[in-house]
Motif scaffolding. Structure first.
Motif, short mmCIF file in Angstrom:
data_model
loop_
_atom_site.label_atom_id
_atom_site.label_comp_id
_atom_site.label_asym_id
_atom_site.label_seq_id
_atom_site.Cartn_x
_atom_site.Cartn_y
_atom_site.Cartn_z
N ARG A 9 0.82 -1.21 0.00
CA ARG A 9 0.00 0.00 0.00
C ARG A 9 0.86 1.27 0.00
N SER A 10 2.06 1.18 0.54
CA SER A 10 2.93 2.36 0.61
C SER A 10 3.65 2.65 -0.70
N ARG A 11 3.62 1.71 -1.62
CA ARG A 11 4.32 1.90 -2.90
C ARG A 11 3.47 2.73 -3.85
N LEU A 12 4.14 3.46 -4.72
CA LEU A 12 3.45 4.27 -5.72
C LEU A 12 2.76 3.37 -6.74
N ASP A 13 1.60 3.81 -7.21
CA ASP A 13 0.91 3.06 -8.27
C ASP A 13 1.82 2.97 -9.49
N GLY A 14 1.85 1.83 -10.11
CA GLY A 14 2.66 1.63 -11.31
C GLY A 14 4.10 1.26 -11.02
N SER A 15 4.45 1.11 -9.73
CA SER A 15 5.83 0.71 -9.40
C SER A 15 6.07 -0.70 -9.93
N PRO A 16 7.27 -0.95 -10.45
CA PRO A 16 7.55 -2.30 -10.97
C PRO A 16 7.56 -3.32 -9.83
N PRO A 17 7.23 -4.56 -10.13
CA PRO A 17 7.27 -5.59 -9.09
C PRO A 17 8.70 -5.75 -8.56
N LEU A 18 8.79 -6.13 -7.30
CA LEU A 18 10.11 -6.34 -6.71
C LEU A 18 10.73 -7.63 -7.24
N THR A 19 12.03 -7.60 -7.40
CA THR A 19 12.73 -8.85 -7.71
C THR A 19 12.80 -9.66 -6.42
N LEU A 20 13.14 -10.92 -6.54
CA LEU A 20 13.27 -11.75 -5.35
C LEU A 20 14.35 -11.20 -4.43
N ASP A 21 15.47 -10.74 -4.99
CA ASP A 21 16.54 -10.18 -4.16
C ASP A 21 16.08 -8.95 -3.39
N GLN A 22 15.32 -8.08 -4.03
CA GLN A 22 14.80 -6.89 -3.35
C GLN A 22 13.85 -7.29 -2.23
N PHE A 23 12.98 -8.26 -2.53
CA PHE A 23 12.05 -8.73 -1.51
C PHE A 23 12.80 -9.34 -0.33
#
Length: 180
Positions: A70-84
């Protein structure tokens, strides 16, 4: 999600029935390690990894993720597994907790535990102190140093300086069985 994605999710959930809720009694790294193994075996680490790991979360872990989304901006790219994984570990296995485990490892002694119990606790804490155990020999030395005095003395008679961790555990178990 595509039909192929749904089939992969179905396979993943059948192979991986474990959930992570964020409870203090769960080991986040164990959860992630098991997830990664299953994702790698199915061949979807890069394509669906983060989504599938999140799918198996429940309770406060799932609430944390929903708040993050919910805190992410609309249209933000999905996180990679490493980012997650980085976000997940910062939340559920923060530096302060890892540091506490490392300190517990440094103070670990067999005390009144059996050799098997001591080995289990040693292994649980050792993964948080990898930098302290750069070699197999160092792992064995630290294990032996934490044994009770009687077992340690017997080990000195039985072993030399160059012993593997598994061999040290095996000898300690044998000494414990003989000496009671």
């Amino acid at each position: 999600m595509s039909y192929k994605g749904l089939m992969r999710l179905d396979t993943f959930t059948k192979i991986f029935p474990i959930h992570f809720s964020g409870s203090p009694f769960e080991y986040p790294q164990d959860y992630l390690d098991h997830c990664h193994e299953v994702l790698r075996n199915i061949g979807i680490v890069k394509t669906n990894g983060a989504d599938f790991v999140v799918f198996q979360m429940a309770g406060s872990a799932k609430r944390w993720w929903k708040d993050f989304e919910r805190s992410r901006l609309d249209g933000s790219p999905p996180l990679t597994l490493d980012q997650f994984l980085q976000l997940f570990l910062e939340k559920f296995n923060p530096f302060t907790l890892r540091e506490e485990y490392r300190k517990q490892f440094e103070r670990l002694q067999q005390g009144c535990m059996s050799v098997i119990q001591y080995e289990t606790r040693f292994m649980d804490l050792a993964r948080h102190a990898i930098i302290l155990l750069p070699t197999e020999r160092e792992r064995a030395r630290r294990f032996i140093d934490g044994l009770t005095f009687g077992i340690r003395i017997q080990m000195a008679k039985e072993t030399g300086d160059d012993i593997s961790f598994q061999r040290a555990v095996e000898i300690a178990r044998q000494i414990e069985m003989i000496c009671g």
